[in-house]
Design an enzyme around this catalytic site. Structure first.
Site, PDB file in Angstrom:
ATOM      1  N   SER A  61      -8.177  -6.958  -5.911  1.00  0.00           N
ATOM      2  CA  SER A  61      -7.488  -7.167  -7.192  1.00  0.00           C
ATOM      3  C   SER A  61      -7.696  -8.580  -7.735  1.00  0.00           C
ATOM      4  O   SER A  61      -7.995  -9.512  -6.992  1.00  0.00           O
ATOM      5  CB  SER A  61      -5.990  -6.917  -7.035  1.00  0.00           C
ATOM      6  OG  SER A  61      -5.750  -5.680  -6.416  1.00  0.00           O
TER       7      SER A  61
HETATM    8  N1  SAH Z   1      -4.748  -4.538  -1.914  1.00  0.00           N
HETATM    9  C1  SAH Z   1      -6.195  -4.554  -1.968  1.00  0.00           C
HETATM   10  C2  SAH Z   1      -6.721  -3.884  -3.231  1.00  0.00           C
HETATM   11  C3  SAH Z   1      -7.213  -2.602  -2.822  1.00  0.00           C
HETATM   12  S1  SAH Z   1      -7.887  -1.486  -3.986  1.00  0.00           S
HETATM   13  C4  SAH Z   1      -6.761  -5.945  -1.821  1.00  0.00           C
HETATM   14  O1  SAH Z   1      -5.988  -6.903  -1.822  1.00  0.00           O
HETATM   15  O2  SAH Z   1      -7.979  -6.068  -1.660  1.00  0.00           O
HETATM   16  C5  SAH Z   1      -6.970  -0.060  -3.499  1.00  0.00           C
HETATM   17  C6  SAH Z   1      -7.200   0.445  -2.101  1.00  0.00           C
HETATM   18  O3  SAH Z   1      -6.348   1.575  -1.931  1.00  0.00           O
HETATM   19  C7  SAH Z   1      -8.617   0.954  -1.830  1.00  0.00           C
HETATM   20  O4  SAH Z   1      -9.142   0.293  -0.719  1.00  0.00           O
HETATM   21  C8  SAH Z   1      -8.433   2.442  -1.567  1.00  0.00           C
HETATM   22  O5  SAH Z   1      -9.317   2.966  -0.584  1.00  0.00           O
HETATM   23  C9  SAH Z   1      -7.002   2.496  -1.088  1.00  0.00           C
HETATM   24  N2  SAH Z   1      -6.343   3.781  -1.203  1.00  0.00           N
HETATM   25  C10 SAH Z   1      -6.405   4.692  -2.218  1.00  0.00           C
HETATM   26  N3  SAH Z   1      -5.633   5.759  -1.935  1.00  0.00           N
HETATM   27  C11 SAH Z   1      -5.048   5.512  -0.721  1.00  0.00           C
HETATM   28  C12 SAH Z   1      -4.154   6.245   0.113  1.00  0.00           C
HETATM   29  N4  SAH Z   1      -3.675   7.443  -0.225  1.00  0.00           N
HETATM   30  N5  SAH Z   1      -3.781   5.692   1.289  1.00  0.00           N
HETATM   31  C13 SAH Z   1      -4.246   4.484   1.676  1.00  0.00           C
HETATM   32  N6  SAH Z   1      -5.102   3.748   0.931  1.00  0.00           N
HETATM   33  C14 SAH Z   1      -5.497   4.264  -0.255  1.00  0.00           C
END
Ligand code: SAH
Length: 216
Positions: A61
């Site tokens: 993000s």
């Molecule tokens: N917080 C992260 C941003 C991640 S983007 C950072 O600081 O880098 C969102 C993430 O959510 C992705 O890696 C995606 O694979 C994950 N995601 C999406 N659906 C999900 C679910 N049901 N359970 C766990 N992770 C999930």
């Protein structure tokens, strides 16, 4: 002063200018080396204020959004926090500087393994991370003081609301129905009577996907 330190100061100044006031949040962002959460050619953009690609087609993000969501979450030192969507691990690392323990769930094994290495390198020992469907929360560790969802849900996930303590807060991006991928950030407070809902900002996150990812 080296280049990275200089860029970091610029970023923090930018966050303040955009309205981030909480000193604990600003100092947590300052203490987490974002360049360590980004691979290869994108690393040199680590202190620019935008989202960047990571493995598995996901994104780390934008620093402003990380700071904003963290500020809205009002995280206290003694709190237990759940994050859904570990991704690079950056948001979890920022939270880990502010609370007692972070539980974070990611559906891609590859991303989780990379994040675990980063937590170890940075000696962030108060993060527990696992592969799973974060939409189901982490029932064995519930209830939580705070929950942060970093992928966009179709609506506020009731399973997660149920895993919040009374008085607990959750920040979650929610897709606006009928729109073309538009989302808004929502803050939920679980009260004795039910929930209070507050709409914050328009945002853009990757979608929350059900189930654990199949990887080749
Ligand atoms: N917080 C992260 C941003 C991640 S983007 C950072 O600081 O880098 C969102 C993430 O959510 C992705 O890696 C995606 O694979 C994950 N995601 C999406 N659906 C999900 C679910 N049901 N359970 C766990 N992770 C999930």
């Amino acid at each position: 002063m080296d280049e990275i330190e200089h860029e970091k100061i610029e970023l923090i100044m930018g966050l303040r200018k955009q309205g981030i006031r909480d000193k604990r949040v600003l100092s947590a962002v300052e203490r987490v080396p974002r360049e360590k959460f980004i691979a290869g050619t994108f690393r040199k953009q680590a202190y620019e204020d935008h989202a960047l690609p990571i493995e598995c087609g996901q994104t780390i993000s934008q620093p402003y959004i990380v700071a904003y969501m963290t500020e809205q979450l009002q995280v206290g030192e003694r709190m237990k926090v759940l994050e859904v969507g570990t991704g690079s691990g950056y948001q979890a690392a920022v939270l880990a500087r502010l609370c007692r323990r972070v539980y974070t769930v990611e559906r891609y094994r590859t991303l989780l393994n990379d994040a675990l290495k980063r937590f170890e390198d940075l000696r962030l020992t108060n993060i527990t991370a696992r592969v799973g469907d974060g939409g189901k929360g982490w029932p064995e560790q519930a209830p939580f003081d705070r929950i942060i969802v970093t992928a966009a849900a179709p609506s506020v996930p009731q399973i997660l609301v149920d895993q919040l303590k009374e008085g607990g807060l959750m920040v979650v991006p929610v897709a606006i129905s009928g729109s073309r991928g538009e989302q808004k950030l929502v803050r939920i407070e679980r009260t004795g009577e039910g929930v209070k809902r507050e709409e914050l900002l328009p945002v853009r996150f990757v979608p929350l996907v059900e189930g654990v990812a199949k990887e080749s």
